[in-house]
Design a protein around this motif. Structure first.
Motif, mmCIF file in Angstrom:
data_model
loop_
_atom_site.group_PDB
_atom_site.id
_atom_site.type_symbol
_atom_site.label_atom_id
_atom_site.label_comp_id
_atom_site.label_asym_id
_atom_site.label_seq_id
_atom_site.Cartn_x
_atom_site.Cartn_y
_atom_site.Cartn_z
ATOM 1 N N VAL A 66 -25.377 -16.173 -21.366
ATOM 2 C CA VAL A 66 -25.345 -16.846 -22.667
ATOM 3 C C VAL A 66 -24.859 -15.863 -23.727
ATOM 4 C CG1 VAL A 66 -26.651 -18.139 -24.387
ATOM 5 C CG2 VAL A 66 -27.353 -18.216 -21.983
ATOM 6 N N PRO A 67 -23.717 -16.132 -24.380
ATOM 7 C CA PRO A 67 -23.317 -15.286 -25.524
ATOM 8 C C PRO A 67 -24.387 -15.384 -26.605
ATOM 9 C CG PRO A 67 -21.514 -16.699 -24.803
ATOM 10 C CD PRO A 67 -22.741 -17.186 -24.103
ATOM 11 N N VAL A 89 -25.046 -11.963 -23.151
ATOM 12 C CA VAL A 89 -23.757 -11.272 -23.042
ATOM 13 C C VAL A 89 -23.058 -11.346 -24.399
ATOM 14 C CG1 VAL A 89 -23.527 -11.749 -20.591
ATOM 15 C CG2 VAL A 89 -22.594 -13.370 -22.234
ATOM 16 N N GLU A 90 -22.109 -10.445 -24.618
ATOM 17 C CA GLU A 90 -21.359 -10.390 -25.879
ATOM 18 C C GLU A 90 -22.330 -10.378 -27.059
ATOM 19 O OE1 GLU A 90 -18.327 -13.346 -26.118
ATOM 20 O OE2 GLU A 90 -17.658 -13.025 -24.080
ATOM 21 N N ASP A 123 -26.850 -2.025 -32.248
ATOM 22 C CA ASP A 123 -27.225 -3.430 -32.444
ATOM 23 C C ASP A 123 -28.119 -3.960 -31.319
ATOM 24 O OD1 ASP A 123 -25.784 -3.464 -34.742
ATOM 25 O OD2 ASP A 123 -24.043 -4.490 -33.922
ATOM 26 N N TYR A 124 -28.062 -3.303 -30.145
ATOM 27 C CA TYR A 124 -28.843 -3.774 -29.006
ATOM 28 C C TYR A 124 -30.321 -3.432 -29.122
ATOM 29 C CZ TYR A 124 -24.775 -4.986 -26.105
ATOM 30 O OH TYR A 124 -23.644 -5.575 -25.580
ATOM 31 N N LEU A 125 -30.630 -2.413 -29.885
ATOM 32 C CA LEU A 125 -31.996 -1.890 -29.884
ATOM 33 C C LEU A 125 -33.044 -2.920 -30.303
ATOM 34 C CD1 LEU A 125 -31.431 1.782 -31.072
ATOM 35 C CD2 LEU A 125 -31.489 0.832 -28.760
ATOM 36 N N PRO A 126 -32.790 -3.754 -31.335
ATOM 37 C CA PRO A 126 -33.783 -4.792 -31.638
ATOM 38 C C PRO A 126 -33.995 -5.760 -30.473
ATOM 39 C CG PRO A 126 -32.275 -4.515 -33.476
ATOM 40 C CD PRO A 126 -31.699 -3.746 -32.326
#
Length: 404
Positions: A66-67, A89-90, A123-126
């Motif tokens: 799922v984007p 993803v994305e 941006d991935y950390l949260p």
């Protein structure tokens, strides 16, 4: 041809732990070029809903791609968190709305996995605080070996499941195993297996709006009427209500029983999945839909003349009698798959029955509406030629009105 595939994900003991489902170009083995990610997700969800995730994953958790920017809690209303996981993803342009949707789904019990994770992606950390698994590409990641070992250690301390993907060789597997990965995915271990091609069952775009309006008015009879007139939606509904999603003590072989059992709330969720799947009948297919609806209506009206107790079965029989042309499957196979009444199956296989007789009359009147044929049919049914002409015109108008 695009297909929905599944690929096994193994644990350190070499046993299947999960599956991932995704869209693939069958000729290249890769994601279809220039294909809309939202549509790919919608197709995967549509197939999971139709077949049942428990069946697709053999009881194991099935991750669907799922984007992140398309994530909505309502997309998963008809899927059980016991059998479905969400692989993000994305992951770009993250927002508070996205995090709220994730929180809703986590509360419902869904497991989350972040694809192509890396600590360098700020941006991935949260997302890391909300996910249960992360996935790292053994062949395409930014880390040196010692850095990767440290990343794995940190993730383990955070109690996140760590999946390594793109295992193509024995060396890839041995290296990933030694580094401490917990789960393994790649063609060295298991090639993607076909779940279903994407020439899935289509439906009329207008059906979605009509179902929505009927639900809004709380008119369950209208919901039943609209669904019964659409071959694709009838197929999907009966497949869904007889899937593993709803534990039940009976099987459903007609639309009315299925709709009453599900209730308006679940029909609304079912309609959302249909709308998201974006698989509407193309203009060139509408003539087949029109013929199918004509045959269904004609079968019902013929049955009303002297065998009223068979009219519902005659309608369904007529509706799916063109399934070879529309769905690429024999009518009797469709009837078995949808758990339709045994008499309908027998009518398709052998015309030596009342329903089979009605089906023969449908075939005859569809191809020959001349005076001689009408007179013969009227005599056999014990009615007037005028009545036969009347029901032919009523069936034609009903089919034309709905499809148009």
């Amino acid at each position: 041809m695009n297909v929905v595939c599944k690929q096994a994900i193994y644990n350190r003991e070499g046993k299947i732990a999960f599956y991932e489902v995704f869209l693939q170009d069958r000729s290249t083995g890769a994601y279809p070029k220039d294909f809309d990610p939202l549509k790919a997700t919608s197709i995967a969800i549509d197939v999971l809903t139709e077949i049942g995730p428990q069946k697709v994953g053999n009881g194991k958790l099935v991750f669907v791609n799922v984007p992140a920017i398309f994530l909505e809690a309502s997309m998963f209303d008809l899927l059980s968190p016991q059998y479905v996981g969400i692989e993000l993803v994305e992951n770009k342009r993250l927002s508070n709305t996205l995090f709220e949707a994730i929180d809703i789904l986590i509360k419902r019990g869904f497991k989350f996995c972040i694809d192509d994770f890396g600590f360098e992606k700020i941006d991935y950390l949260p997302l890391l605080n909300k996910c249960h698994f992360v996935k790292i590409d053994i062949r395409n990641n930014p880390y040196k070996e010692e850095e990767l070992r440290e990343v794995i250690s940190i993730l383990k301390n955070l109690k996140r499941g760590i999946i390594v993907k793109n295992i193509e060789t024995k060396q890839d597997y041995e290296k990933a195993y030694e580094l401490g990965f917990e789960y393994f995915q790649g063609i060295y271990l298991s090639r993607p297996a076909l779940v279903k091609d994407t020439r899935t069952i289509s439906f009329l775009k207008s059906t979605i709006l009509q179902i929505y309006n009927a639900i809004k008015s709380k008119d369950i009879k209208k919901v039943i009427e609209v669904i019964e007139k659409d071959v694709g939606v009838t197929y999907k509904l009966l497949k869904f209500v007889n899937s593993a999603y709803f534990p039940k003590a009976r099987e459903f072989s007609n639309v009315e029983d299925a709709v009453v059992y599900l209730g308006l709330e679940n029909i609304a969720k079912f309609t959302i999945v249909l709308a998201l799947s974006d698989m509407f009948v193309e203009e060139k297919e509408k003539e087949l839909w029109r013929k199918a609806l004509f045959r269904a209506s004609l079968g019902e009206k013929i049955a009303e003349i002297n065998s009223k107790d068979m009219k519902d079965k005659a309608y369904l029989m007529g509706l799916f009698s063109l399934s070879w042309e529309i769905l690429g499957q024999k009518p009797e196979d469709i009837a078995r798959a949808l758990l339709l009444d045994r008499e309908i199956v027998e009518a398709y296989e052998n015309r030596l029955s009342l329903l089979g007789f009605i089906l023969s009359l449908i075939d005859l009147l569809e191809d020959n509406r001349d005076e001689q044929t009408v007179n013969k049919v009227a005599k056999v049914l014990g009615t007037s030629p005028e009545n036969i002409k009347k029901i032919l015109e009523e069936a034609r108008l009903e089919a034309e009105k709905f499809v148009s």
